[in-house]
Enzyme design. Structure first.
Site, mmCIF file in Angstrom:
data_model
loop_
_atom_site.group_PDB
_atom_site.id
_atom_site.type_symbol
_atom_site.label_atom_id
_atom_site.label_comp_id
_atom_site.label_asym_id
_atom_site.label_seq_id
_atom_site.Cartn_x
_atom_site.Cartn_y
_atom_site.Cartn_z
ATOM 1 N N ALA A 236 17.502 81.391 29.423
ATOM 2 C CA ALA A 236 18.847 81.796 28.977
ATOM 3 C C ALA A 236 19.504 82.811 29.903
ATOM 4 C CB ALA A 236 18.766 82.365 27.564
ATOM 5 N N ARG B 265 20.608 88.676 40.142
ATOM 6 C CA ARG B 265 20.171 88.968 41.521
ATOM 7 C C ARG B 265 20.501 87.840 42.506
ATOM 8 N NH1 ARG B 265 14.297 90.587 39.418
ATOM 9 N NH2 ARG B 265 15.111 89.425 37.642
ATOM 10 N N THR C 6 13.811 89.113 27.287
ATOM 11 C CA THR C 6 12.808 88.056 27.084
ATOM 12 C C THR C 6 12.181 88.123 25.680
ATOM 13 O OG1 THR C 6 11.294 89.519 28.306
ATOM 14 C CG2 THR C 6 12.219 87.662 29.506
ATOM 15 N N ARG D 220 44.845 34.156 64.700
ATOM 16 C CA ARG D 220 45.346 35.118 65.687
ATOM 17 C C ARG D 220 46.425 34.434 66.515
ATOM 18 N NH1 ARG D 220 39.820 34.188 69.015
ATOM 19 N NH2 ARG D 220 40.602 32.517 70.325
HETATM 20 C C1 UD1 Z 1 9.749 89.096 33.963
HETATM 21 C C2 UD1 Z 1 8.773 90.059 33.299
HETATM 22 C C3 UD1 Z 1 7.872 90.702 34.369
HETATM 23 C C4 UD1 Z 1 7.187 89.627 35.156
HETATM 24 C C5 UD1 Z 1 8.201 88.635 35.751
HETATM 25 C C6 UD1 Z 1 7.490 87.458 36.383
HETATM 26 C C7 UD1 Z 1 10.012 90.925 31.377
HETATM 27 C C8 UD1 Z 1 10.700 92.109 30.781
HETATM 28 N N1 UD1 Z 1 9.511 91.110 32.590
HETATM 29 O O1 UD1 Z 1 10.609 89.858 34.812
HETATM 30 O O2 UD1 Z 1 6.897 91.528 33.762
HETATM 31 O O3 UD1 Z 1 6.397 90.212 36.196
HETATM 32 O O4 UD1 Z 1 9.052 88.107 34.713
HETATM 33 O O5 UD1 Z 1 8.402 86.591 36.991
HETATM 34 O O6 UD1 Z 1 9.908 89.903 30.736
HETATM 35 N N2 UD1 Z 1 15.543 85.125 29.958
HETATM 36 C C9 UD1 Z 1 16.000 84.629 28.748
HETATM 37 N N3 UD1 Z 1 16.697 85.462 27.942
HETATM 38 C C10 UD1 Z 1 16.961 86.763 28.246
HETATM 39 C C11 UD1 Z 1 16.477 87.252 29.488
HETATM 40 C C12 UD1 Z 1 15.760 86.410 30.318
HETATM 41 O O7 UD1 Z 1 15.785 83.463 28.426
HETATM 42 O O8 UD1 Z 1 17.617 87.444 27.451
HETATM 43 C C13 UD1 Z 1 14.799 84.198 30.848
HETATM 44 C C14 UD1 Z 1 15.371 84.121 32.249
HETATM 45 O O9 UD1 Z 1 16.330 83.069 32.330
HETATM 46 C C15 UD1 Z 1 14.134 83.831 33.091
HETATM 47 C C16 UD1 Z 1 12.992 84.439 32.305
HETATM 48 O O10 UD1 Z 1 13.485 84.683 31.005
HETATM 49 O O11 UD1 Z 1 13.933 82.423 33.222
HETATM 50 C C17 UD1 Z 1 12.500 85.739 32.915
HETATM 51 O O12 UD1 Z 1 13.589 86.659 33.006
HETATM 52 P P1 UD1 Z 1 13.849 87.503 34.325
HETATM 53 O O13 UD1 Z 1 15.090 88.263 34.157
HETATM 54 O O14 UD1 Z 1 13.714 86.632 35.532
HETATM 55 O O15 UD1 Z 1 12.624 88.520 34.259
HETATM 56 P P2 UD1 Z 1 11.957 89.241 35.486
HETATM 57 O O16 UD1 Z 1 12.784 90.402 35.864
HETATM 58 O O17 UD1 Z 1 11.630 88.277 36.538
HETATM 59 MG MG MG Z 2 12.214 86.302 36.934
#
Ligand code: UD1
Ligand code: MG
Length: 479
Positions: free
Chosen positions: A21, A26, A91, A454
């Protein structure tokens, strides 16, 4: 004998939830992160493919939010379910919104939609370890040379399976930042304790989000078991959070694809230079020369040769076909032993028959070129049905478009079309007929006849000599 069989209990029901979601800030993109492509497929497409090899699609739930409709559309064909998370509050919140659909299951494996290198084998290993240890939460981890940016896993002791907490990069102390074992973002949970304690998550962190990672400490406090297991291959957990990470993952997928094909008997010279999408199939003893792209759902048979600089997308290529240098082929099908190129452009719905030849600077669209027929030079063939053993001379054009509608040209078996002919559709050239060079054919040609469309040639005797002499006279006496 499995645990369930021994106890005579119901088999444990497993769901897979894929968090997809997030916005992907980044990447600095207007497109949702999980739709960015690596290996020719969206990030999420790879994760769904791995998940649906472990459980049936109806037990897979993608949690979508940012640009939800676009994300749903991209993977809807797989038959998985979707849960809407709006707004996206982290998450942990992603799983809170899936509480209702996950409640009937015993366990849930949670995957990240942005980490496409995960394999079905690793998901199975995570699930098996989780079930065996009877943990409430199992974290898949990896030890990275540079763990910067990832959540760090704090084990209770170095040798213990048990975990005390996960600490995110931004909250980690300098000592914790030295830990190289990182949280992959893949977990298995027992559903009951997960939802019994998930409301204890708080947003007391630098992003003011509900972190799923905090469930490790929350469950620990509630005397529930939290364990960790390391992935066999550290690369499997890599996430595509930045453009540089996407490029790195793409590279890994392409090389893995080349190695898979080579293991299956395909020769690839200079594989580092080739771009081959994950879902492409190639038969044994086919040779792929340097700087070739084979994309989408392309299937290439055995004993083919693809020469350098060709780009092939969504094509069906049978056995023994030769694709010479620098062809652009899209949505075409090519039968056995046909020869295409150099510099041919086959557009969608071009069907090249057995042993047919399409050569230099020939463009085709929506055509059938019959067995053994040839169009070797500088030609456009569009909306045409061309029979067997037909020769299409250099520079031939099927004029298929009247500015409003497209029309069809039919050229029957054994026809000879001379160079520079234009065939104004709709038109039919009957079996065995000849079309003379430079003809403009606007009417049907009966079979076995000659069409001459032609202007008749006239020769002016001595004209050139007279002109030369007149010019020479002017030079001697300019006035
Ligand atoms: C997350 C982990 C981190 C881990 C890393 C590995 C958390 C807080 N941190 O960080 O410990 O080392 O993944 O890759 O979880 N997403 C949702 N809903 C939200 C937010 C995110 O579905 O509200 C989804 C994103 O689309 C993504 C996944 O969850 O696919 C992970 O989110 P992301 O923001 O990439 O977390 P990281 O900062 O990578
Ligand atoms: Mg990630």
């Amino acid at each position: 004998m499995s645990d369930t069989k021994r106890k005579g209990a119901q088999p444990q029901r497993l769901a897979i939830a894929i968090m997809a979601a997030g916005k992907g800030t980044r990447l600095k993109s207007k497109h949702p992160k999980v739709l960015h492509e690596v290996g020719g497929k969206p990030l999420l497409g790879h994760v769904v493919a791995a998940a649906t090899k472990v459980v049936v699609p109806k037990d897979v739930y993608a949690i979508i939010g940012h640009e939800a409709e676009r994300v749903r559309e991209a993977v809807a064909h797989t038959g998985i379910n979707f849960v809407l998370q709006n707004p996206q509050r982290g998450t942990g919140h992603a799983l809170m919104v899936a509480r209702e659909v996950l409640a009937p299951y015993d366990h849930v494996v949670v995957l990240s939609g942005d980490a496409p290198l995960i394999t079905p084998e690793t998901i199975t290993k995570l699930r098996n370890f989780h079930v065996r240890t009877k943990a409430a939460m199992t974290i898949l981890t990896s030890v990275l040379p540079d763990p910067t940016g990832y959540g760090r896993v704090i084990r209770k002791s170095a040798k213990s399976d048990d975990v005390q907490a996960i600490v995110e990069q931004k909250s980690a102390t300098p000592k914790q930042q030295k830990i190289r074992e990182i949280n992959s973002g893949f977990y298995a949970f027992a559903v009951k304790p997960l939802f019994a304690y998930i409301d204890k998550l708080s947003t007391n962190n630098p992003h003011a989000e509900f972190y799923l990672t905090d469930m490790a400490a929350v469950l620990g406090k509630a005397k529930q078991r939290v364990v960790a297991i390391q992935a066999n291959d550290a690369c499997e957990i890599l996430g595509g959070n930045t453009r540089a990470e996407l490029a790195d993952i793409d590279q890994r997928l392409r090389m893995a694809k080349c190695h898979q094909l080579m293991a299956e008997g395909v020769t690839i010279f200079y594989p580092q230079s080739c771009v081959i999408d994950t879902d492409v199939q190639v038969g044994a003893d086919t040779i792929i020369e340097p700087f070739v792209q084979i994309l989408g759902r392309t299937r290439i048979g055995s004993d083919c040769r693809v020469r350098s600089y060709s780009v092939i997308r969504d094509c069906e290529i049978a056995d023994g076909v030769l694709i010479r240098h620098a062809c652009v082929l899209e949505g075409a099908s090519i039968d056995e032993k046909a020869i295409v190129g150099p510099y041919s452009h086959l557009r969608p719905e071009s069907h090249i028959g057995v042993g047919a030849h399409v050569g230099n600077f020939v463009e085709t669209k929506k055509i059938k070129l019959g067995k053994g027929s040839k169009a070797n030079h500088l030609t456009y063939l569009g909306d045409a049905e061309i029979g067997e053993g037909v020769n299409i001379g250099a520079g031939t054009i099927t004029c298929n478009y009247d500015g409003v509608h497209k029309h069809k040209t039919v050229i029957e078996d054994g026809v000879f079309v001379g160079s520079d002919a234009t065939l104004v559709a709709p038109v039919r050239v009957g079996k065995g007929a000849y079309v003379s060079a430079a003809s403009c054919v606007t009417e049907d040609v009966p079979e076995e006849s000659l069409a001459l469309g032609r202007a008749r040639q006239i020769n002016k005797k001595g004209w050139a000599r007279q002109r030369r002499e007149a010019r020479a006279a002017k030079t001697i006496n300019p006035k």
